[in-house]
Design a protein around this motif. Structure first.
Motif, PDB file in Angstrom:
ATOM      1  N   ASN A  53      22.262 -21.763  10.283  1.00  0.00           N
ATOM      2  CA  ASN A  53      21.633 -20.738   9.448  1.00  0.00           C
ATOM      3  C   ASN A  53      20.739 -21.359   8.375  1.00  0.00           C
ATOM      4  N   LEU A  54      21.208 -22.428   7.752  1.00  0.00           N
ATOM      5  CA  LEU A  54      20.442 -23.061   6.673  1.00  0.00           C
ATOM      6  C   LEU A  54      19.154 -23.700   7.167  1.00  0.00           C
ATOM      7  N   ALA A  55      19.081 -24.033   8.441  1.00  0.00           N
ATOM      8  CA  ALA A  55      17.846 -24.584   8.995  1.00  0.00           C
ATOM      9  C   ALA A  55      16.712 -23.566   8.923  1.00  0.00           C
ATOM     10  N   HIS A  60      18.655 -19.704   1.429  1.00  0.00           N
ATOM     11  CA  HIS A  60      19.295 -18.891   0.397  1.00  0.00           C
ATOM     12  C   HIS A  60      20.773 -18.701   0.717  1.00  0.00           C
ATOM     13  N   VAL A  61      21.604 -18.906  -0.302  1.00  0.00           N
ATOM     14  CA  VAL A  61      23.052 -18.778  -0.136  1.00  0.00           C
ATOM     15  C   VAL A  61      23.650 -18.039  -1.320  1.00  0.00           C
ATOM     16  N   VAL A  62      24.856 -17.556  -1.091  1.00  0.00           N
ATOM     17  CA  VAL A  62      25.708 -17.025  -2.143  1.00  0.00           C
ATOM     18  C   VAL A  62      27.056 -17.713  -1.984  1.00  0.00           C
ATOM     19  N   THR A 114      25.720 -17.269   4.293  1.00  0.00           N
ATOM     20  CA  THR A 114      24.401 -17.677   4.765  1.00  0.00           C
ATOM     21  C   THR A 114      23.885 -16.545   5.656  1.00  0.00           C
ATOM     22  N   VAL A 115      22.642 -16.668   6.104  1.00  0.00           N
ATOM     23  CA  VAL A 115      22.034 -15.598   6.907  1.00  0.00           C
ATOM     24  C   VAL A 115      21.566 -16.162   8.245  1.00  0.00           C
ATOM     25  N   ARG A 116      22.017 -15.517   9.316  1.00  0.00           N
ATOM     26  CA  ARG A 116      21.595 -15.909  10.668  1.00  0.00           C
ATOM     27  C   ARG A 116      20.119 -15.563  10.878  1.00  0.00           C
ATOM     28  N   SER A 117      19.520 -16.129  11.913  1.00  0.00           N
ATOM     29  CA  SER A 117      18.100 -15.892  12.194  1.00  0.00           C
ATOM     30  C   SER A 117      17.802 -14.425  12.491  1.00  0.00           C
ATOM     31  N   ASP A 118      18.797 -13.677  12.963  1.00  0.00           N
ATOM     32  CA  ASP A 118      18.574 -12.251  13.249  1.00  0.00           C
ATOM     33  C   ASP A 118      18.890 -11.362  12.043  1.00  0.00           C
ATOM     34  N   ARG A 144      21.758 -11.166  10.301  1.00  0.00           N
ATOM     35  CA  ARG A 144      23.175 -10.874  10.058  1.00  0.00           C
ATOM     36  C   ARG A 144      23.763 -11.926   9.120  1.00  0.00           C
ATOM     37  N   PRO A 145      24.635 -11.499   8.199  1.00  0.00           N
ATOM     38  CA  PRO A 145      25.263 -12.467   7.296  1.00  0.00           C
ATOM     39  C   PRO A 145      26.382 -13.231   7.999  1.00  0.00           C
ATOM     40  N   HIS A 146      26.660 -14.406   7.494  1.00  0.00           N
ATOM     41  CA  HIS A 146      27.773 -15.237   7.957  1.00  0.00           C
ATOM     42  C   HIS A 146      28.545 -15.675   6.718  1.00  0.00           C
ATOM     43  N   LEU A 147      29.843 -15.401   6.702  1.00  0.00           N
ATOM     44  CA  LEU A 147      30.700 -15.721   5.561  1.00  0.00           C
ATOM     45  C   LEU A 147      31.822 -16.622   6.034  1.00  0.00           C
ATOM     46  N   THR A 148      32.057 -17.719   5.301  1.00  0.00           N
ATOM     47  CA  THR A 148      33.121 -18.640   5.672  1.00  0.00           C
ATOM     48  C   THR A 148      33.631 -19.385   4.433  1.00  0.00           C
TER      49      THR A 148
END
Length: 177
Positions: free
Chosen positions: A73-75, A79-81, A39-43, A45-49
């Motif tokens: 992030n989804l709020a 878009h996700v991968v 997912t993508v943070r508001s700034d 940056r990506p977040h992977l978990t």
């Protein structure tokens, strides 16, 4: 969901390799026990978990706690991968799904998804349906999301091949890869 348009990208494939059939990629989606979501943070940056997910009705479904980084992030960016596959260089099939995560709140859909989680993990993952999504038997609420694939990529190894799958309406929206 209709079968996708299937295309082998010869730029990233060994000579003589064929496109991976959609049925093989779908089998990976159905049977994978662990997925990695980006997912993508508001700034930006990506977040992977890692997470567990189920494939049902042509979509991937996952859960997250309302305060977890994924939900935050989804709020702001839906878009996700999601990626899954084999942690080997020379064998297996890795599959990547790109799409938009949409909250699931309808009780009949949540009931079907709760049953799918229970079945897939032989009862190890049991959820109770709530007004907001799921409650886990050990405590804690979860939001439930569905991802309809916009694009799927399959990376065959040990006879390397990159296959793309495009679904209705998404075929002309993006460049080939």
């Amino acid at each position: 969901m209709n079968d996708p348009e299937v295309r082998l990208d010869e730029r990233f494939s060994d000579p003589g390799v064929s496109a991976t059939p959609w049925a093989a990629a779908r089998q990976v989606l159905e049977s994978a026990q662990l997925f990695w979501i980006t997912t993508v943070r508001s700034d930006g940056r990506p977040h992977l978990t890692p997470l567990v997910a189920v494939w049902l009705d042509g979509q991937l479904h996952f859960t997250t706690g309302p305060e977890e980084q994924k939900a935050v992030n989804l709020a702001g960016n839906h878009h996700v991968v999601l990626a899954m596959g084999c942690n080997q260089w020379d064998r297996g099939l890795d599959v990547v799904v790109e799409g938009v995560a949409v909250r699931v709140t309808e009780h009949p859909a949540l009931e079907r998804l709760a049953a799918a989680w229970t079945t897939k993990w032989k009862g190890e993952w049991r959820f109770r349906v709530t007004d907001e999504g799921f409650a886990h038997e050990s405590g804690g609420d979860s939001l439930v999301f569905s991802v309809r694939p916009a694009k799927v990529l399959a990376f065959a190894k040990g006879g390397f091949g990159q296959t793309s799958y495009r679904f209705d309406g998404d075929r002309a929206a993006d460049p080939p890869n």
